[in-house]
Design a protein around this motif. Sequence first.
Motif, PDB file in Angstrom:
ATOM      1  N   SER A 175       1.013  -1.121   0.084  1.00 42.26           N
ATOM      2  CA  SER A 175       0.176  -0.041  -0.041  1.00 42.26           C
ATOM      3  C   SER A 175       0.775   1.194   0.002  1.00 42.26           C
ATOM      4  O   SER A 175       2.056   1.195   0.666  1.00 42.26           O
ATOM      5  CB  SER A 175      -0.949   0.035   1.268  1.00 42.26           C
ATOM      6  OG  SER A 175      -0.142  -0.119   2.453  1.00 42.26           O
ATOM      7  N   ALA A 185       0.488   2.831  -8.739  1.00 41.98           N
ATOM      8  CA  ALA A 185      -0.584   1.844  -8.960  1.00 41.98           C
ATOM      9  C   ALA A 185      -0.241   0.823 -10.187  1.00 41.98           C
ATOM     10  O   ALA A 185      -0.146  -0.495 -10.272  1.00 41.98           O
ATOM     11  CB  ALA A 185      -1.881   2.347  -9.194  1.00 41.98           C
ATOM     12  N   THR A 238      -0.959  -2.509  -4.667  1.00 36.83           N
ATOM     13  CA  THR A 238      -2.138  -3.088  -4.713  1.00 36.83           C
ATOM     14  C   THR A 238      -3.206  -2.054  -4.273  1.00 36.83           C
ATOM     15  O   THR A 238      -4.489  -2.136  -4.508  1.00 36.83           O
ATOM     16  CB  THR A 238      -2.348  -4.275  -4.125  1.00 36.83           C
ATOM     17  OG1 THR A 238      -1.757  -4.347  -2.709  1.00 36.83           O
ATOM     18  CG2 THR A 238      -1.450  -5.467  -4.812  1.00 36.83           C
ATOM     19  N   SER A 239      -2.720  -1.081  -3.439  1.00 40.04           N
ATOM     20  CA  SER A 239      -3.689  -0.108  -2.966  1.00 40.04           C
ATOM     21  C   SER A 239      -2.732   1.386  -2.961  1.00 40.04           C
ATOM     22  O   SER A 239      -1.865   1.414  -2.108  1.00 40.04           O
ATOM     23  CB  SER A 239      -4.086  -0.536  -1.435  1.00 40.04           C
ATOM     24  OG  SER A 239      -5.003   0.588  -0.845  1.00 40.04           O
ATOM     25  N   ASP A 293      -9.666   1.276  -9.876  1.00 45.83           N
ATOM     26  CA  ASP A 293     -10.157   0.218  -8.768  1.00 45.83           C
ATOM     27  C   ASP A 293      -9.173  -0.013  -7.631  1.00 45.83           C
ATOM     28  O   ASP A 293      -9.516  -0.519  -6.748  1.00 45.83           O
ATOM     29  CB  ASP A 293     -10.214  -1.245  -9.958  1.00 45.83           C
ATOM     30  CG  ASP A 293      -8.981  -1.577 -10.623  1.00 45.83           C
ATOM     31  OD1 ASP A 293      -8.171  -0.669 -10.653  1.00 45.83           O
ATOM     32  OD2 ASP A 293      -8.729  -2.789 -10.546  1.00 45.83           O
ATOM     33  N   ARG A 294      -7.816   0.367  -7.984  1.00 48.90           N
ATOM     34  CA  ARG A 294      -7.064   0.315  -6.670  1.00 48.90           C
ATOM     35  C   ARG A 294      -6.416   1.762  -6.217  1.00 48.90           C
ATOM     36  O   ARG A 294      -5.374   1.780  -5.552  1.00 48.90           O
ATOM     37  CB  ARG A 294      -5.876  -0.705  -7.073  1.00 48.90           C
ATOM     38  CG  ARG A 294      -5.021  -0.195  -8.477  1.00 48.90           C
ATOM     39  CD  ARG A 294      -4.126  -1.511  -8.816  1.00 48.90           C
ATOM     40  NE  ARG A 294      -3.547  -1.100  -9.714  1.00 48.90           N
ATOM     41  CZ  ARG A 294      -3.961  -1.488 -11.183  1.00 48.90           C
ATOM     42  NH1 ARG A 294      -4.902  -1.936 -11.419  1.00 48.90           N
ATOM     43  NH2 ARG A 294      -3.256  -1.346 -12.262  1.00 48.90           N
TER      44      ARG A 294
END
Length: 229
Positions: free
Chosen positions: A63, A79, A84-85, A110-111
């Motif tokens: 993250s 990203a 992933t975040s 989406d992330r």
Amino acid sequence: MAFEETPETVAQALQHALVGDDLPDSFTLLGREWSLHRGVFPSTLSAATEVLASIVPYPSGGSFLEVGCGTGVISVTAALTGCTSVTALDINDKAVANTAANAERHGVSDRMRVLHSDMYTALNPSDRFDAIFWNVPWTYVEDDFSLSTDLHTAVFDPGYQGQARYLAGAHEHLADGGRLLLGTADLGDRERLDAIAQESGMRVEMLRRVRRIEEVRVMEYHLLELHAR
């Protein structure tokens, strides 16, 4: 040695970014096309965004939090690079919209979440990140300097109060083993930053130096990491 960039010089660039009729609505950087909204500091006015986006140690599979996301180049790159975040924060609501547009443009919405935030205020108390990064406004001005437009916050940090808040609040949002990173330049006041870090119980490590020949000077960009003492 500390270097200073005069507020007058920076203000000229800001004025153009606010009202310049010749500014395009997109730009190319890092081999990609990016949207540019008026009222957001253009990521190509200096090489800072390009250099730092290329050398930040993104936590692949982890993250990432960016404070002061601007056009979103660094957050979107995080990203695209395998985070992933990604959470992107900015105090300028125009920058929030610009980053969201670029996240959608490059297929990473989406992330990514993009929040209007004064430093960490929009985060949940439980939010933790493997890396936190800010390409700081390194131009030092006195505490009473007036930030008269949204763009002023992109380049001026009165009394380095913003950097002090960045360091002081980071521990609440770093995951175990997380990294606290800061991008700046040799025009910044490193002695003042070191003193702020010491007050926060941290020490500053230079990770990378990158020199670029720009229009009126040779700039040296610095990627720093903050460690607990």
